[in-house]
Design a protein around this motif. Structure first.
Motif, PDB file in Angstrom:
ATOM      1  N   TYR A  12      55.080  25.823  72.437  1.00  0.00           N
ATOM      2  CA  TYR A  12      56.272  26.620  72.186  1.00  0.00           C
ATOM      3  C   TYR A  12      57.158  25.886  71.187  1.00  0.00           C
ATOM      4  O   TYR A  12      57.298  24.664  71.249  1.00  0.00           O
ATOM      5  N   THR A  13      57.806  26.636  70.257  1.00  0.00           N
ATOM      6  CA  THR A  13      58.799  26.058  69.358  1.00  0.00           C
ATOM      7  C   THR A  13      59.942  27.033  69.131  1.00  0.00           C
ATOM      8  O   THR A  13      59.755  28.243  69.110  1.00  0.00           O
ATOM      9  N   GLY A  14      61.145  26.504  68.991  1.00  0.00           N
ATOM     10  CA  GLY A  14      62.357  27.248  68.664  1.00  0.00           C
ATOM     11  C   GLY A  14      63.318  26.275  68.010  1.00  0.00           C
ATOM     12  O   GLY A  14      63.173  25.068  68.155  1.00  0.00           O
ATOM     13  N   SER A  15      64.328  26.781  67.281  1.00  0.00           N
ATOM     14  CA  SER A  15      65.204  25.880  66.547  1.00  0.00           C
ATOM     15  C   SER A  15      66.641  26.373  66.539  1.00  0.00           C
ATOM     16  O   SER A  15      66.894  27.559  66.353  1.00  0.00           O
ATOM     17  N   ALA A  16      67.609  25.459  66.742  1.00  0.00           N
ATOM     18  CA  ALA A  16      69.045  25.743  66.639  1.00  0.00           C
ATOM     19  C   ALA A  16      69.585  24.925  65.471  1.00  0.00           C
ATOM     20  O   ALA A  16      69.272  23.753  65.336  1.00  0.00           O
TER      21      ALA A  16
ATOM     22  N   VAL B  72      63.618  23.051  70.048  1.00  0.00           N
ATOM     23  CA  VAL B  72      63.108  23.194  71.406  1.00  0.00           C
ATOM     24  C   VAL B  72      61.606  23.322  71.270  1.00  0.00           C
ATOM     25  O   VAL B  72      61.113  24.201  70.557  1.00  0.00           O
ATOM     26  N   GLY B  73      60.881  22.432  71.919  1.00  0.00           N
ATOM     27  CA  GLY B  73      59.437  22.485  71.767  1.00  0.00           C
ATOM     28  C   GLY B  73      58.716  21.814  72.912  1.00  0.00           C
ATOM     29  O   GLY B  73      59.309  21.110  73.723  1.00  0.00           O
ATOM     30  N   GLY B  74      57.441  22.062  72.971  1.00  0.00           N
ATOM     31  CA  GLY B  74      56.579  21.497  73.997  1.00  0.00           C
ATOM     32  C   GLY B  74      55.672  22.575  74.547  1.00  0.00           C
ATOM     33  O   GLY B  74      55.511  23.644  73.957  1.00  0.00           O
TER      34      GLY B  74
ATOM     35  N   THR C   1      67.737  33.806  76.655  1.00  0.00           N
ATOM     36  CA  THR C   1      66.948  33.136  77.693  1.00  0.00           C
ATOM     37  C   THR C   1      65.467  33.450  77.521  1.00  0.00           C
ATOM     38  O   THR C   1      65.040  34.568  77.738  1.00  0.00           O
ATOM     39  N   PRO C   2      64.689  32.444  77.100  1.00  0.00           N
ATOM     40  CA  PRO C   2      63.260  32.709  76.989  1.00  0.00           C
ATOM     41  C   PRO C   2      62.619  32.716  78.377  1.00  0.00           C
ATOM     42  O   PRO C   2      63.081  32.039  79.286  1.00  0.00           O
ATOM     43  N   GLN C   3      61.602  33.497  78.509  1.00  0.00           N
ATOM     44  CA  GLN C   3      60.849  33.536  79.768  1.00  0.00           C
ATOM     45  C   GLN C   3      59.468  32.956  79.511  1.00  0.00           C
ATOM     46  O   GLN C   3      58.913  33.083  78.428  1.00  0.00           O
ATOM     47  N   THR C   4      58.970  32.261  80.510  1.00  0.00           N
ATOM     48  CA  THR C   4      57.613  31.724  80.397  1.00  0.00           C
ATOM     49  C   THR C   4      56.752  32.333  81.480  1.00  0.00           C
ATOM     50  O   THR C   4      57.235  32.888  82.442  1.00  0.00           O
TER      51      THR C   4
ATOM     52  N   LEU D  72      65.196  33.248  70.623  1.00  0.00           N
ATOM     53  CA  LEU D  72      64.041  32.455  71.031  1.00  0.00           C
ATOM     54  C   LEU D  72      62.993  33.383  71.622  1.00  0.00           C
ATOM     55  O   LEU D  72      63.310  34.228  72.453  1.00  0.00           O
ATOM     56  N   PRO D  73      61.772  33.218  71.184  1.00  0.00           N
ATOM     57  CA  PRO D  73      60.721  34.079  71.732  1.00  0.00           C
ATOM     58  C   PRO D  73      60.375  33.659  73.159  1.00  0.00           C
ATOM     59  O   PRO D  73      60.613  32.520  73.551  1.00  0.00           O
TER      60      PRO D  73
END
Length: 133
Positions: free
Chosen positions: A62-66, A100-102, A130-133, A53-54
Motif C-alpha cells: 500500500y502507498t499514499g502521500s500527504a 503512508v506505506g507498507g 479513512t482507508p479500509q483494508t 487515500l485508496p
C-alpha cells in the motif's frame, strides 16, 4: 528628481508563523522624508493537501502521500490521532511529503489524523479519508 516614483522590494526572514505584522516604508531625499500608510500581513501556516487515500487489501503493498505547503519547509509529519493499520507506517520522503506505506496486516477501518510541522513550528492538522483494508 522631484515627483519621481519607483518600486522597491525587500525580503524579511525569521518571522513567526500564523502571526500578524505591520510595517511602513519611507523614502528620504534632499527635501525630507515621506512615509507610506501602515500595511499589515499575516504569515502562513502549512496546509496539508492529500488526494483521497485508496482502500487497501490485507497482505498487498500500500502507498499514499500527504504533502504540506504554505509554511516554510522542510516539514515533519506525524500521526497525531488514531492509528494506521498494522503493517503501515508514516515516513518523510526526500521530496518533503509524508508517505503512508507498507503491507496491511489487519482488515478494518482505521481513522487517523496527520500533523505537518514546518521549520518555525507552525502545525497543521488534517483528517484524512479513512482507508479500509
Amino acid at each position: 528628481m522631484i515627483g519621481a516614483t519607483g518600486l522597491f522590494a525587500a525580503g524579511v526572514t525569521g518571522l513567526s508563523p500564523t502571526t500578524g505584522y505591520s510595517f511602513r516604508a519611507f523614502a528620504t531625499n534632499a527635501i525630507g522624508t515621506s512615509y507610506t500608510s501602515a500595511a499589515t500581513f499575516t504569515t502562513a501556516c502549512p496546509i496539508i493537501s492529500l488526494a483521497s487515500l485508496p482502500n487497501g487489501n490485507v497482505t498487498v503493498a500500500y502507498t499514499g502521500s500527504a504533502t504540506a505547503s504554505g509554511g516554510t519547509g522542510p516539514y515533519t509529519y506525524a500521526v497525531s490521532a488514531g492509528s494506521l493499520p498494522g503493517g503501515l507506517s508514516l515516513t518523510a520522503s526526500g521530496a518533503g511529503a509524508g508517505n503512508v506505506g507498507g503491507t496491511p496486516t489487519a482488515a478494518g477501518t482505521f481513522p487517523f489524523h496527520i500533523t505537518a510541522t514546518d521549520t518555525f513550528g507552525a502545525v497543521s492538522y488534517n483528517h484524512l479519508p479513512t482507508p479500509q483494508t
